[in-house]
Write a protein that holds these residues in place. Structure first.
Motif, PDB file in Angstrom:
ATOM      1  N   TRP A  94       0.842  -1.183   0.000  1.00  0.00           N
ATOM      2  CA  TRP A  94       0.000   0.000   0.000  1.00  0.00           C
ATOM      3  C   TRP A  94       0.883   1.242   0.000  1.00  0.00           C
ATOM      4  O   TRP A  94       1.779   1.373   0.819  1.00  0.00           O
ATOM      5  CB  TRP A  94      -0.920   0.033   1.220  1.00  0.00           C
ATOM      6  CG  TRP A  94      -1.764  -1.217   1.394  1.00  0.00           C
ATOM      7  CD1 TRP A  94      -1.510  -2.280   2.181  1.00  0.00           C
ATOM      8  CD2 TRP A  94      -2.983  -1.483   0.737  1.00  0.00           C
ATOM      9  NE1 TRP A  94      -2.489  -3.223   2.089  1.00  0.00           N
ATOM     10  CE2 TRP A  94      -3.430  -2.754   1.186  1.00  0.00           C
ATOM     11  CE3 TRP A  94      -3.786  -0.787  -0.205  1.00  0.00           C
ATOM     12  CZ2 TRP A  94      -4.613  -3.340   0.737  1.00  0.00           C
ATOM     13  CZ3 TRP A  94      -4.959  -1.385  -0.641  1.00  0.00           C
ATOM     14  CH2 TRP A  94      -5.355  -2.655  -0.173  1.00  0.00           C
ATOM     15  N   ILE A  95       0.610   2.115  -0.989  1.00  0.00           N
ATOM     16  CA  ILE A  95       1.289   3.418  -1.038  1.00  0.00           C
ATOM     17  C   ILE A  95       0.244   4.459  -0.677  1.00  0.00           C
ATOM     18  O   ILE A  95      -0.753   4.659  -1.406  1.00  0.00           O
ATOM     19  CB  ILE A  95       1.875   3.701  -2.430  1.00  0.00           C
ATOM     20  CG1 ILE A  95       2.839   2.569  -2.820  1.00  0.00           C
ATOM     21  CG2 ILE A  95       2.596   5.037  -2.454  1.00  0.00           C
ATOM     22  CD1 ILE A  95       3.361   2.691  -4.238  1.00  0.00           C
ATOM     23  N   VAL A  96       0.453   5.141   0.464  1.00  0.00           N
ATOM     24  CA  VAL A  96      -0.561   6.022   1.033  1.00  0.00           C
ATOM     25  C   VAL A  96       0.017   7.427   1.162  1.00  0.00           C
ATOM     26  O   VAL A  96       1.202   7.599   1.489  1.00  0.00           O
ATOM     27  CB  VAL A  96      -1.019   5.505   2.410  1.00  0.00           C
ATOM     28  CG1 VAL A  96      -2.127   6.374   2.985  1.00  0.00           C
ATOM     29  CG2 VAL A  96      -1.497   4.050   2.302  1.00  0.00           C
ATOM     30  N   SER A  97      -0.804   8.403   0.925  1.00  0.00           N
ATOM     31  CA  SER A  97      -0.401   9.808   1.031  1.00  0.00           C
ATOM     32  C   SER A  97      -0.642  10.300   2.456  1.00  0.00           C
ATOM     33  O   SER A  97      -1.624   9.917   3.109  1.00  0.00           O
ATOM     34  CB  SER A  97      -1.185  10.663   0.041  1.00  0.00           C
ATOM     35  OG  SER A  97      -0.886  12.026   0.230  1.00  0.00           O
ATOM     36  N   ASN A  98       0.275  11.167   2.920  1.00  0.00           N
ATOM     37  CA  ASN A  98       0.137  11.798   4.236  1.00  0.00           C
ATOM     38  C   ASN A  98      -0.623  13.097   4.034  1.00  0.00           C
ATOM     39  O   ASN A  98      -0.040  14.136   3.696  1.00  0.00           O
ATOM     40  CB  ASN A  98       1.512  12.050   4.857  1.00  0.00           C
ATOM     41  CG  ASN A  98       1.396  12.644   6.261  1.00  0.00           C
ATOM     42  OD1 ASN A  98       0.306  12.715   6.841  1.00  0.00           O
ATOM     43  ND2 ASN A  98       2.544  13.069   6.809  1.00  0.00           N
ATOM     44  N   GLU A  99      -1.922  13.048   4.215  1.00  0.00           N
ATOM     45  CA  GLU A  99      -2.762  14.215   3.947  1.00  0.00           C
ATOM     46  C   GLU A  99      -2.503  15.351   4.927  1.00  0.00           C
ATOM     47  O   GLU A  99      -2.858  16.508   4.662  1.00  0.00           O
ATOM     48  CB  GLU A  99      -4.231  13.792   4.009  1.00  0.00           C
ATOM     49  CG  GLU A  99      -4.605  12.760   2.943  1.00  0.00           C
ATOM     50  CD  GLU A  99      -6.041  12.316   3.055  1.00  0.00           C
ATOM     51  OE1 GLU A  99      -6.700  12.721   4.042  1.00  0.00           O
ATOM     52  OE2 GLU A  99      -6.498  11.555   2.188  1.00  0.00           O
ATOM     53  N   LYS A 100      -1.872  15.079   6.049  1.00  0.00           N
ATOM     54  CA  LYS A 100      -1.594  16.132   7.027  1.00  0.00           C
ATOM     55  C   LYS A 100      -0.285  16.859   6.737  1.00  0.00           C
ATOM     56  O   LYS A 100       0.028  17.858   7.384  1.00  0.00           O
ATOM     57  CB  LYS A 100      -1.518  15.535   8.434  1.00  0.00           C
ATOM     58  CG  LYS A 100      -2.848  14.912   8.894  1.00  0.00           C
ATOM     59  CD  LYS A 100      -2.709  14.339  10.283  1.00  0.00           C
ATOM     60  CE  LYS A 100      -4.016  13.724  10.758  1.00  0.00           C
ATOM     61  NZ  LYS A 100      -3.891  13.135  12.125  1.00  0.00           N
ATOM     62  N   ALA A 101       0.437  16.375   5.732  1.00  0.00           N
ATOM     63  CA  ALA A 101       1.715  17.009   5.419  1.00  0.00           C
ATOM     64  C   ALA A 101       1.491  18.277   4.606  1.00  0.00           C
ATOM     65  O   ALA A 101       0.444  18.456   3.960  1.00  0.00           O
ATOM     66  CB  ALA A 101       2.592  16.040   4.637  1.00  0.00           C
ATOM     67  N   ALA A 102       2.498  19.148   4.643  1.00  0.00           N
ATOM     68  CA  ALA A 102       2.399  20.409   3.875  1.00  0.00           C
ATOM     69  C   ALA A 102       2.411  20.111   2.386  1.00  0.00           C
ATOM     70  O   ALA A 102       1.696  20.746   1.605  1.00  0.00           O
ATOM     71  CB  ALA A 102       3.554  21.340   4.242  1.00  0.00           C
ATOM     72  N   ASP A 160      13.144  17.624   2.669  1.00  0.00           N
ATOM     73  CA  ASP A 160      11.904  17.658   3.443  1.00  0.00           C
ATOM     74  C   ASP A 160      12.121  16.974   4.797  1.00  0.00           C
ATOM     75  O   ASP A 160      12.773  15.919   4.891  1.00  0.00           O
ATOM     76  CB  ASP A 160      10.782  16.946   2.689  1.00  0.00           C
ATOM     77  CG  ASP A 160      10.316  17.754   1.483  1.00  0.00           C
ATOM     78  OD1 ASP A 160      10.661  18.938   1.437  1.00  0.00           O
ATOM     79  OD2 ASP A 160       9.649  17.155   0.613  1.00  0.00           O
ATOM     80  N   LYS A 161      11.564  17.609   5.794  1.00  0.00           N
ATOM     81  CA  LYS A 161      11.605  17.018   7.138  1.00  0.00           C
ATOM     82  C   LYS A 161      10.308  16.302   7.468  1.00  0.00           C
ATOM     83  O   LYS A 161      10.211  15.658   8.502  1.00  0.00           O
ATOM     84  CB  LYS A 161      11.868  18.104   8.172  1.00  0.00           C
ATOM     85  CG  LYS A 161      13.236  18.768   8.023  1.00  0.00           C
ATOM     86  CD  LYS A 161      13.455  19.806   9.102  1.00  0.00           C
ATOM     87  CE  LYS A 161      14.836  20.461   8.979  1.00  0.00           C
ATOM     88  NZ  LYS A 161      15.059  21.471  10.033  1.00  0.00           N
ATOM     89  N   GLU A 162       9.352  16.416   6.587  1.00  0.00           N
ATOM     90  CA  GLU A 162       8.046  15.824   6.813  1.00  0.00           C
ATOM     91  C   GLU A 162       7.780  14.819   5.700  1.00  0.00           C
ATOM     92  O   GLU A 162       8.028  15.095   4.528  1.00  0.00           O
ATOM     93  CB  GLU A 162       6.970  16.898   6.813  1.00  0.00           C
ATOM     94  CG  GLU A 162       5.612  16.388   7.275  1.00  0.00           C
ATOM     95  CD  GLU A 162       4.604  17.526   7.355  1.00  0.00           C
ATOM     96  OE1 GLU A 162       3.624  17.372   8.071  1.00  0.00           O
ATOM     97  OE2 GLU A 162       4.821  18.545   6.678  1.00  0.00           O
ATOM     98  N   ALA A 163       7.311  13.625   6.106  1.00  0.00           N
ATOM     99  CA  ALA A 163       7.047  12.572   5.133  1.00  0.00           C
ATOM    100  C   ALA A 163       5.825  12.924   4.313  1.00  0.00           C
ATOM    101  O   ALA A 163       4.790  13.322   4.848  1.00  0.00           O
ATOM    102  CB  ALA A 163       6.842  11.241   5.838  1.00  0.00           C
TER     103      ALA A 163
END
Length: 504
Positions: A94-102, A160-163
């Motif tokens: 599963w490849i999932v997006s981090n919707e909370k990331a900038a 990037d420091k955020e995934a």
């Protein structure tokens, strides 16, 4: 069944050793098997988790680069390769997006939305979104089995420091357990095979260990049968060799005891034979005298008195014999203890010489003493027994001395390493003792054929020797036929402190 039980009882040592080996081997194999199975299972799962984690990291890195360069076509082709991986290894990727990331990962580079994921998957993804590689395993309701989840963060830009998203791989562990079960099966089979081989080796080892015991059993049975011969012991420095040496020593002691018993039986038989012989003559004589008196054969008062006098002499002889036997039996009894006290040898010899001069008065024999001046010459002993011992020697000296000769008694003191020694010598100038007779004079009932010893019992010198031994002394004799005989005694002088301690 009974025959089998008898076989087991006859070979109980072998069976005990064998069962001991088996129990130890079984416990050892079981513990090692359990430990190895646990280690195998743990290492297998750890290795499998690391393998999936590396694959997950590779996929995350590749997706991040494709998203950074915006190569959607290349991602589609790569996504097809991922599908092939899923079908081959039965793994969901599963490849999932981090919707909370900038800058979240766009939907063009994902293959799953967060709504289709379970809470357990969310827990692993949250850790991945925070930049960590996470994994967990438990029962999943959706899959209906135990699954392994591994999530790795995806970074579109290296700075990037955020995934931006995460790659999550889901493996059905129930299927992987088949590999673990197969490994456990092989380990169990190996353990059973090792146990079987060990049982065969243990059987040989138990027979090898029990072989010396069987040999010792034969040695013991040999001792029971009365065979006390020495055995050939190859290694005396080993424990079994020491045990065999102990049995060999026991055989030697039993052989010695058996010889002593045989000697004692022979001595006892000789003793009874000699006693019977010594008593038969006076009893026969007395019977003859008694029958003569009873039948009236003897006439006249003088002849009757002569017969009565001879009967009295025979009774006195038997009384002396019985008395000597009684004294000798007490001296030879190891439980008989002589009451000892400090006694002076000079005082004893004063008494002995007075008695000896009376015995030698008829033959004109003089007794001469050579004693130390101003020395009591004390020893620990029984006055009466010591007096009896010296009187036996003096009486023999008087009997075998020529008329108008003398008997010399000397007492000397000598300083030795072990204390002061007292040396006593009683010398006569009589007929002496032949070299052939000299070794036997201290034996029971040994009497010479000389007329001087016709009234002797043959026990005097034996009694004298036993009394000397009871006083921790020694007696020896030297003699020259035609010149005389010397009896020598050695005693240890007791100190004044010993005498005072005994008197307190």
């Amino acid at each position: 069944m009974k025959r089998l039980i008898r076989i087991f009882r006859r070979n109980d040592i072998v069976i005990r050793i064998y069962l001991s080996f088996i129990v130890v081997l079984a416990v050892t194999v079981a513990l090692i098997g359990i430990i190895f199975m646990r280690l195998y299972e743990t290492n297998y799962m750890r290795s499998y988790t690391k393998t999936l984690s590396r694959q997950c990291s590779v996929i995350a890195g590749r997706v991040g680069k494709l998203a950074q360069k915006d190569r959607k076509a290349r991602f589609s082709k790569y996504s097809a390769d991922i599908d092939e991986l899923q079908r081959a290894d039965e793994i969901d990727v599963w490849i999932v997006s981090n919707e909370k990331a900038a800058k979240p990962l766009t939907q063009d580079y994902t293959n799953a939305d967060t709504e289709s994921l379970t809470d357990e998957m969310y827990d692993v993804l949250d850790q991945a979104f925070q930049g960590q590689t996470a994994h967990s395993s438990n029962f999943d309701k959706v899959y209906g089995m135990v699954i392994l989840r591994i999530a790795t963060p995806i970074y579109v830009d290296e700075n990037d420091k955020e995934a931006a998203g995460a790659v999550m791989m889901v493996s059905m562990l129930d299927r992987q357990q088949m590999g673990v079960s197969q490994g456990k099966y092989l380990l169990t089979l190996s353990a059973l095979l090792a146990m079987l081989i060990s049982c065969i080796i243990a059987l040989g080892a138990s027979q090898y260990l029990s072989r010396p015991i069987a040999r010792i059993r034969k040695d013991i049975l040999r001792l029971v049968d009365g065979d006390y011969s020495d055995q050939n012991i190859v290694r005396r420095d080993t424990q079994l060799g020491q045990l065999e040496s102990a049995l060999d020593e026991l055989a030697g002691r039993l052989r010695q005891i058996n010889e002593e018993r045989e000697n004692l039986d022979r001595v006892r038989q000789d003793f009874f034979a000699n006693v019977s012989h010594e008593l038969r003559t006076p009893i026969t004589v007395m019977r003859g005298y008694s029958e003569a008196l009873a039948d009236g054969v003897v006439t006249g008062k003088e002849q009757e008195q002569e017969y009565y006098q001879r009967m009295v002499q025979e009774c006195q002889g038997m009384e002396r014999l019985v008395g000597d036997l009684f004294v000798l039996s007490k001296m030879q009894n190891p439980d008989f203890e002589i009451e000892k006290e400090p006694v002076s040898l000079i005082q004893i010899f004063g008494d002995v010489v007075r008695h000896g001069r009376i015995l030698g008065k008829e033959k004109g024999i003089d007794l001469v003493m050579d004693m130390p001046d101003n020395e009591p010459c004390l020893i620990m002993g029984d006055y009466d027994r010591l007096r009896q011992m010296f009187l036996i020697i003096v009486d023999n000296a008087v009997k075998f001395s020529e008329e108008n000769s003398r008997i010399e008694i000397s007492l000397t003191r000598k300083e030795q390493d072990n204390g002061v020694q007292l040396f006593v010598q009683i010398t006569d100038h009589g007929i002496g003792i032949s070299e052939e007779q000299l070794p036997y004079i201290f034996e029971k009932f040994y009497t010479s054929k000389l007329r001087q010893n016709q009234n002797g019992t043959g026990l005097g010198l034996m009694i004298a020797k036993q009394i000397a031994k009871r006083h921790d002394g020694d007696i020896s004799v030297e003699s020259t036929p035609g010149e005389g005989t010397t009896f020598s005694f050695v005693f240890t002088e007791c100190s004044v402190e010993d005498a005072e301690a005994q008197s307190m």
